[in-house]
Design a protein around this motif. Sequence first.
Motif, PDB file in Angstrom:
ATOM      1  N   THR A 134       2.724  -2.006  -7.108  1.00 39.35           N
ATOM      2  CA  THR A 134       3.251  -3.041  -6.227  1.00 39.35           C
ATOM      3  C   THR A 134       3.693  -4.225  -7.074  1.00 39.35           C
ATOM      4  O   THR A 134       3.428  -4.298  -8.280  1.00 39.35           O
ATOM      5  CB  THR A 134       2.187  -3.513  -5.233  1.00 39.35           C
ATOM      6  OG1 THR A 134       1.111  -4.137  -5.964  1.00 39.35           O
ATOM      7  CG2 THR A 134       1.627  -2.343  -4.414  1.00 39.35           C
ATOM      8  N   ARG A 178       3.553   1.747  -0.200  1.00 40.97           N
ATOM      9  CA  ARG A 178       2.100   1.935  -0.148  1.00 40.97           C
ATOM     10  C   ARG A 178       1.476   0.857   0.735  1.00 40.97           C
ATOM     11  O   ARG A 178       1.565  -0.332   0.443  1.00 40.97           O
ATOM     12  CB  ARG A 178       1.507   1.857  -1.547  1.00 40.97           C
ATOM     13  CG  ARG A 178       0.017   2.261  -1.584  1.00 40.97           C
ATOM     14  CD  ARG A 178      -0.686   1.729  -2.795  1.00 40.97           C
ATOM     15  NE  ARG A 178       0.029   1.956  -4.049  1.00 40.97           N
ATOM     16  CZ  ARG A 178      -0.182   1.209  -5.129  1.00 40.97           C
ATOM     17  NH1 ARG A 178      -1.037   0.195  -5.102  1.00 40.97           N
ATOM     18  NH2 ARG A 178       0.492   1.443  -6.235  1.00 40.97           N
ATOM     19  N   ASP A 179       0.891   1.290   1.838  1.00 34.35           N
ATOM     20  CA  ASP A 179       0.257   0.355   2.786  1.00 34.35           C
ATOM     21  C   ASP A 179       1.217  -0.763   3.184  1.00 34.35           C
ATOM     22  O   ASP A 179       0.847  -1.940   3.252  1.00 34.35           O
ATOM     23  CB  ASP A 179      -1.020  -0.246   2.169  1.00 34.35           C
ATOM     24  CG  ASP A 179      -2.071   0.805   1.861  1.00 34.35           C
ATOM     25  OD1 ASP A 179      -2.149   1.789   2.616  1.00 34.35           O
ATOM     26  OD2 ASP A 179      -2.802   0.652   0.860  1.00 34.35           O
ATOM     27  N   GLU A 181       3.669  -1.954   1.503  1.00 33.40           N
ATOM     28  CA  GLU A 181       4.219  -2.716   0.384  1.00 33.40           C
ATOM     29  C   GLU A 181       5.137  -1.857  -0.471  1.00 33.40           C
ATOM     30  O   GLU A 181       4.861  -0.678  -0.712  1.00 33.40           O
ATOM     31  CB  GLU A 181       3.086  -3.249  -0.501  1.00 33.40           C
ATOM     32  CG  GLU A 181       2.277  -4.380   0.102  1.00 33.40           C
ATOM     33  CD  GLU A 181       1.377  -5.019  -0.935  1.00 33.40           C
ATOM     34  OE1 GLU A 181       1.915  -5.602  -1.900  1.00 33.40           O
ATOM     35  OE2 GLU A 181       0.152  -4.917  -0.791  1.00 33.40           O
TER      36      GLU A 181
END
Length: 368
Positions: A134, A178-179, A181
């Motif tokens: 991220t 991811r989640d 992000e």
Amino acid sequence: MTSVTWPQALAWRMRQQLLDPVGGLPVEEVVRRLQAVPAYPAPSAELALRLRQRRSRPGEVARALAEGRLVQVYAFRGATHLLTPQDGGTVLALRAAGRMWERPSWQEFYGLTPEDWPDFRSAVREALADGPLTRAELAAAITRTPRFAHLGPAVTGGSDTLLKPLTWQGVMSFGPVRDGEATFQRLDANPRWAGVPDLDVAGPRAVEAYLRAYGPAAEDRVLYWLGEGLGAGRRRIRTWLAGLAPRLAEVDIDGTAALVPTDELEGLMATPAATTVRLLPGHDQWVLGPGTADPHVVPPARRKPVTRGANLVTAGGVVSGTWAVTGEEVDVSWFPEAGPTPREELDEQVGRLSEVLGRSLRLAVRDG
């Protein structure tokens, strides 16, 4: 000079862009044909591609990205685009040609000189060696190097201005979300990645690819796409065009001088005019490639909704209306100046849209 009409030229262009007839190519080959496709919003990107495929399934873009058959990077006008790993480096070479990171304003703002960039790129590659990160994770990894400790806010700030050149230079692309992000990953980890070619190789390739997908096109359209879109520089583009002259044919389109690859000339001449109706998402490459200021594709009086991203109805390649899904209806606003409403063709296209979206829809027409 060979002469064709604009309806002929647009009919040939629709064939090249897999709109008439709709093609049978996989999603990555559709992107390859178009050079680049805006990645955001994701549903519009997928719709633009699936409407160019006879058979498709939901989630094809996500699967292609996960498998490395497509990459997502910053490209035209600083926006995210889908490219193929085989040809994407050609686009990125032109985008990097302006070397924005060498501008005094950049050096002052980010505290990076041109001499710092090789080590900065190496630091980013090393940070991403074990997989996607991220923004926050990438910032933490980079700032562990004292020389780059001040860059944390620039990496996490969200505008990605500092990160964009790293995609242009072929260091990284977007990775899987991811989640909620965004993540970034190394481009050279993709076995299909062909790298960023030298500019003198990439330039002629990009010009020819544009003329195959968006031709026959006048020089100003090439300058628009590669100059304004990628910042490649008008002088460079004219040099590339001159170098390609033996492989290009000049045609007259109702008084406009335009270029097309010579090996496509016979097909262009044999293409009859068409009144084919298509429903396209907003910001489709059909209008972005030539630009919304091209009056042969976008009537000047109707440019505003096109630039604002309205979903488009085209007839014979010309924007002739807009559409929106409201409940179970596809609400079509047909422009009166486009002539009688082609209800049968619109019904057929609504059926096609229903198939792609996986829901039952019916046509509703109102005056535009």
